[in-house]
Design an enzyme around this catalytic site. Structure first.
Site, short mmCIF file in Angstrom:
data_model
loop_
_atom_site.label_atom_id
_atom_site.label_comp_id
_atom_site.label_asym_id
_atom_site.label_seq_id
_atom_site.Cartn_x
_atom_site.Cartn_y
_atom_site.Cartn_z
N HIS A 136 -7.33 -1.94 14.83
CA HIS A 136 -7.38 -1.17 13.58
C HIS A 136 -7.19 -2.09 12.38
O HIS A 136 -7.97 -2.06 11.42
CB HIS A 136 -6.28 -0.11 13.63
CG HIS A 136 -6.26 0.82 12.46
ND1 HIS A 136 -6.78 2.10 12.52
CD2 HIS A 136 -5.80 0.68 11.20
CE1 HIS A 136 -6.64 2.69 11.34
NE2 HIS A 136 -6.03 1.85 10.53
N GLU A 137 -6.16 -2.90 12.42
CA GLU A 137 -5.86 -3.76 11.26
C GLU A 137 -6.92 -4.83 11.06
O GLU A 137 -7.25 -5.17 9.91
CB GLU A 137 -4.47 -4.40 11.40
CG GLU A 137 -3.32 -3.42 11.59
CD GLU A 137 -3.35 -2.24 10.63
OE1 GLU A 137 -3.72 -2.42 9.46
OE2 GLU A 137 -3.02 -1.12 11.07
N MET A 184 0.05 -2.91 8.81
CA MET A 184 -0.57 -2.99 7.49
C MET A 184 -1.57 -4.13 7.47
O MET A 184 -1.28 -5.23 7.95
CB MET A 184 0.50 -3.18 6.40
CG MET A 184 -0.03 -3.34 5.00
SD MET A 184 -0.96 -1.89 4.46
CE MET A 184 -2.07 -2.65 3.27
N GLU A 185 -2.75 -3.87 6.85
CA GLU A 185 -3.89 -4.76 6.95
C GLU A 185 -3.96 -5.85 5.89
O GLU A 185 -5.05 -6.38 5.62
CB GLU A 185 -5.18 -3.94 6.87
CG GLU A 185 -5.46 -3.27 5.52
CD GLU A 185 -4.97 -1.83 5.42
OE1 GLU A 185 -5.50 -1.08 4.59
OE2 GLU A 185 -4.05 -1.46 6.19
N ASN A 186 -2.84 -6.25 5.26
CA ASN A 186 -2.89 -7.30 4.23
C ASN A 186 -3.86 -8.40 4.64
O ASN A 186 -3.81 -8.89 5.77
CB ASN A 186 -1.50 -7.92 4.05
CG ASN A 186 -0.40 -6.89 4.01
OD1 ASN A 186 -0.36 -6.03 3.15
ND2 ASN A 186 0.51 -6.98 4.99
N HIS A 202 -9.96 -3.46 9.37
CA HIS A 202 -9.73 -3.34 7.93
C HIS A 202 -10.09 -4.60 7.16
O HIS A 202 -10.34 -4.54 5.95
CB HIS A 202 -8.25 -3.05 7.65
CG HIS A 202 -7.89 -1.61 7.61
ND1 HIS A 202 -8.58 -0.68 6.87
CD2 HIS A 202 -6.86 -0.93 8.20
CE1 HIS A 202 -8.00 0.50 7.01
NE2 HIS A 202 -6.96 0.38 7.81
N GLY A 210 2.94 1.98 11.22
CA GLY A 210 2.64 1.22 12.43
C GLY A 210 2.29 -0.22 12.13
O GLY A 210 2.73 -1.14 12.82
N GLU A 254 -9.62 4.17 6.17
CA GLU A 254 -8.86 4.53 7.36
C GLU A 254 -9.69 5.21 8.45
O GLU A 254 -9.47 4.97 9.63
CB GLU A 254 -7.67 5.41 6.98
CG GLU A 254 -6.65 4.72 6.06
CD GLU A 254 -6.03 3.46 6.67
OE1 GLU A 254 -6.22 3.21 7.88
OE2 GLU A 254 -5.36 2.73 5.93
N GLU A 296 0.85 -1.20 0.00
CA GLU A 296 0.00 0.00 0.00
C GLU A 296 0.88 1.25 0.00
O GLU A 296 1.85 1.30 0.76
CB GLU A 296 -0.91 0.02 1.23
CG GLU A 296 -1.98 1.09 1.12
CD GLU A 296 -2.94 1.08 2.31
OE1 GLU A 296 -4.13 1.31 2.09
OE2 GLU A 296 -2.50 0.85 3.44
#
Length: 929
Positions: free
Chosen positions: A343-344, A309-311, A347, A307, A366, A173
């Protein structure tokens, strides 16, 4: 090789007149982009054409962790939507070879043109690809592992024995998948991915999906085959080659959760594993949509820029964002790690399942994920008291949004730098705050129904801003109408709920399609409350505030009633009538709305009187918002500085974290501006005032880890402040603890929450700094290292500060450099060093951290935002104006830095005499009997 006339023919075939497409640059030859081989490139736009879309990638990757090189082959299955003979896709900084069209008629080679400026490839066919048919292309590729933190990049770590081990990980991203394999690298080109990775036996690989088998190759290497993904965007693809270990558990819904980390830190993964299980179960229940993959991995990467990443199925994190040691990590570490995981995992629905059509609506990803951090933790981890930090996010967003260089939540972007710049406080924090306002407006029940409908309606699809309002909050509106009749409303408040007036899209468009936020001015005259709205803007050019109008869901309470009254302000001015005269009125109850309030006439004096005599009549969020609003209004000269300072006097009786930290947040920057000027007398007077204000609260703090999360976080803050400000009782205690800890060679167990204060005092002497440095070098506890790093960066020892700023990454990871640069820039002994280092290494920094990234923006604003002289403004302008567009001259954060310094100059010019007079007056009052 195709000659130019053939290429022209291909262009005409690619864009037949019936399709309405234009021949790029037709009649303007100078505008035709030129490929690397000198031929015209058949596409002249940054965005890819929609004539073809991928539906499946078959990707094989072979990274060599010794040569730091990788090769691969990708087969992409394509749907053709218009007759064409050109396929445009992305590839960046890689060698492309053996490009074939696999058609029903047989295998044919394709000519390849490259246009590096847009990271594009054109694959040219000598026959037409027919609308409605499916084709497959195959490309071989090779490239170096990236030495930045993006694409397919190299990471490394050092074991406790000193051995350096290399691994490779991905971060795609927003526009970096194209640096790892040729692809259609835009979020709307969703497809399925079947991935194979070739590795040495000493490594493992993980990817989005579970591994289905491993095949031994004749070379002795192993090839891991992964199951096919669900339909998703390229930026969510992920794979890691490493020697990580893992721990696993299964959720109530049957999803396997695993946490991966380097072997010597695997004992710090238990908390993250439990949190991920708890949160994934929560989201499945809350969204009423099953998590669609069989597993969810969380990996702690030694080198990681952001911080996390939501892969999809393989979320990646900084080590500090995932690893928790119960004996060494603080209360704020626990809160921070849980929020990042929340948070992740949010997502996986908001962003992965339903994805924005284009990056202009990044906030749909986001803003929702940031908002869901607080919704999820409030229910799953109530002991973390997450509500106590949400308000701070709105204040941070307002800081950026009060500048004329801000942007709407939904704003046009095209090139990669502009896209990167969207990852800012407006998309994340403002997005979350306006969603919180909408939830309060619609009621939580109606809001939840609306977003569940949105997610179900658009699963595996892409959306735009308006989709959220157009259909899926219809049911929310109906709920809203039912609910409104149950509320006890008075007079004008009923306007909020007039069914024919309630148009969620019309309301929310005013918050998402225009930048900034409103200032509501309230003037009470007897029972009459006069309201007006304008844009709040830190500028002396008031023409920039014109033409803005919001539909504002106002809430208010009065001295006569605890009832929360509601009113939708849709016009520039309006009037409310109270049932009786009141002593005070407080608008924006609990600051659930994203707006500021100015109390005109005698309004602020009424508020000050209330706070001085009975501050607990208002919630801590209300008190924090009053502190924030009154000091921010000094900047626009709506309120005099002495009025704001009079309000701050009540803080000597404040005990709640949100109000206390907001008090610090408004008062400390005043002396920080002075530290970079030659005005020690006033600076010290201001410092003494703040210490005196909080002395009682500081004295009541115990040097232990007892209490609730909020109490523990407040203790850390207060004791650190006391030490930094040389408050004698704090310095004495911290010195004693540091000496004992050093005498034990660091084996003595310090209370976790007070370690930052202890380390800061220890780092003030050369011997103490060196001891911290040695412990930092060898520590495997990430949260402890983080506190040591900060303590060393705020040391008054200039020669040590020089060392802190190193690009080599031998002891301190390069990922930590931005934090250190900003910390040194806040240090009165180090800010000139930081500014010089930042300028001298600008080109290296933007290459490493990427132009437009939030990291570069953080450094630009962090290094410059405490300057308040015209000389420094000229110096900052001189440096940034010397840059080219390619090296960042057009970045929004540069305009923000200019505006912030200009605001600081205006503030100092206007308010320094007032500050001096008020502090002198206070001193006299305290001295008098």
């Amino acid at each position: 090789m195709l000659a130019a006339p053939v290429l022209l023919l291909l262009l005409l075939v690619a864009f037949p007149p019936s399709s309405g497409a234009q021949l790029p640059g037709h009649g303007q030859a100078k505008d035709v982009p030129i490929a690397t081989n000198g031929q015209p490139f058949p596409w002249d736009r940054m965005r890819l054409p929609k004539t073809i879309s991928p539906f499946h990638y078959d990707l094989t990757i072979h990274p060599n962790l010794t040569t730091l090189h990788f090769t691969g082959v990708v087969r992409i299955q394509l749907d053709v939507h218009e007759d064409t003979s050109i396929i445009i896709l992305h590839a960046k900084q890689m060698q492309i070879s053996n490009v074939l069209l696999l058609a029903p008629e047989g295998v044919r080679p394709l000519q390849v043109l490259e246009y590096p400026r847009f990271h594009q490839l054109a694959l040219l066919s000598d026959s037409v690809l027919t609308k409605g048919r499916r084709y497959e292309v195959q490309l071989r590729f090779a490239a170096n592992l990236s030495d930045s933190f993006h694409g397919f990049y190299k990471s490394s770590y050092r074991t406790s024995s000193g051995e350096v081990r290399v691994m490779a990980s991905t971060q795609f991203e927003a526009t970096f998948a194209r640096g790892a394999f040729p692809c259609f690298d835009e979020p709307a080109f969703k497809a399925k991915f079947t991935i194979r990775i070739i590795r040495e036996p000493r490594h493992i690989t993980i990817s989005n999906m579970p591994k289905v088998k491993t095949v031994e190759l004749p070379s002795g290497l192993l090839e891991d085959h992964f199951d096919t993904t669900v339909k998703m965007s390229t930026y969510l693809v992920a794979y890691i080659v490493s020697d990580f270990l893992s721990v696993s558990k299964t959720t109530r819904h049957g999803v396997q959760i695993s946490v991966y980390a380097v072997a010597e830190k695997i004992n710090q993964t238990a908390f993250a594993l439990d949190a991920a299980v708890e949160l994934l179960d929560f989201y499945e229940d809350y969204f009423d949509i099953p998590y669609p993959l069989p597993k969810q991995d969380l990996a702690a990467i030694p080198d990681f820029q952001s911080g996390a990443m939501e892969n999809w199925g393989l979320t990646t994190y900084r080590e500090t964002g995932l690893l928790f040691d119960p004996d060494k990590s603080s209360a704020s570490d626990k809160l921070g790690i849980t929020k990042v995981i929340a948070h992740e995992l949010a997502h996986q629905w908001f962003g992965n399942l339903v994805t924005m059509e284009w990056w202009n609506d990044l906030w749909l990803n986001e803003g929702f994920a940031k908002f869901m951090e607080f919704i999820s933790l409030d229910i799953t981890y109530p002991e973390l008291q997450v509500d106590d930090v949400f308000l701070g996010k709105c204040f941070e967003a307002m800081e950026v949004d009060s500048l004329s260089s801000s942007h709407p939540v939904s704003t046009p972007v095209e090139n990669p730098t502009q896209i990167q710049e969207m990852f800012d406080d407006v998309s994340y924090d403002k997005g979350a705050c306006i969603l919180n306002m909408l939830r309060d407006f619609l009621t939580p029940e109606a809001f939840e129904i609306g977003i569940i409908r949105y997610l179900k309606r658009y699963s595996y699809q892409n959306t735009v801003n308006s989709h959220l309002w157009e259909n899926d909050l219809d049911e929310g509106r109906m709920k809203h109408k039912e609910f409104c009749s149950k509320r006890d409303l008075q007079s004008g408040a009923s306007k909020w709920y007039s069914g024919d007036e309630l148009d969620v899209r019309a309301i929310m468009d005013t918050w998402t399609l225009q930048e900034g936020f409103p200032l509501v001015t309230v003037e009470v005259r007897g029972r009459e409350v006069r309201l007006s709205q304008e844009r709040y803007l830190k500028t002396d050019d008031y023409s920039l505030t014109e033409g803005f109008l919001w539909q504002i869901p106002l809430t208010y309470m009065t001295s006569a009633s605890n009832t929360i009254h509601r009113f939708l302000l849709k016009t520039k001015t309006d009037v409310l009538y109270l049932p009786e005269e009141v002593d005070w009125v407080k608008f924006n109850v609990d600051m659930s709305g994203y707006y500021m309030v100015h109390y005109a006439g005698d309004g602020w004096n009424s508020i000050i009187k209330l706070l001085q005599h009975n501050h607990t009549a208002l919630s801590s969020n209300d008190r924090a918002s009053l502190i924030h609003n009154v000091f921010q209004l000094v900047s626009t000269e709506k309120v005099r500085l002495d009025t704001a300072l009079e309000l701050s006097l009540y803080l000597s009786r404040e005990t709640e974290i949100m109000a206390v930290t907001q008090g610090f947040g408004e008062l400390v920057p005043l002396y920080k501006l002075m530290e970079k000027r030659d005005m020690a007398a006033l600076e010290n007077q201001m410092k003494d005032y703040i210490v005196d204000l909080f002395r009682g609260l500081i004295d009541r703090q115990e040097w232990t880890d007892s209490g609730s999360v909020s109490e523990r976080m407040l203790r850390s803050y207060l004791l650190l402040f006391g030490c930094v400000r040389n408050y004698a009782p704090c310095v004495t205690k911290a010195t004693q603890l540091f000496n004992s800890w050093r005498d034990s060679d660091g084996t003595m167990s310090l209370p976790v929450d007070i370690t930052m204060a202890v380390f800061v005092i220890g780092a003030r002497t050369p011997e103490g700094w060196d001891f911290l440095f040695e412990k930092y070098r060898h520590s495997m506890q990430m949260s402890v290292k983080s506190r040591m790093k900060t303590a060393m960066a705020v040391s008054p020892l200039q020669d040590k500060l020089q060392w802190c700023q190193s690009l080599h990454g031998e002891v301190m990871k390069t990922q930590d450099l931005p934090d250190v640069i900003v910390s040194v820039s806040k240090n009165p002994r180090g800010y000139k060093l930081a500014w010089d280092f930042f300028r001298a290494n600008w080109h290296t920094l933007i290459k490493k951290f990427d132009l437009g990234s939030s990291t570069v923006s953080y450094m630009v604003t962090g290094v410059t935002n405490q300057y308040s002289t015209r000389e420094m403004l000229d110096e900052v302008r001189g440096f940034f104006s010397s840059l080219t567009e390619e090296s960042g001259s057009e970045m929004r954060c540069i305009r923000q830095s200019y505006e912030t310094i200009e605001d600081n100059i205006r503030w100092m010019d206007t308010n320094l005499p007032l500050l001096q007079a008020w502090l002198d007056k206070l001193k006299k009052l305290e001295a008098s009997p």
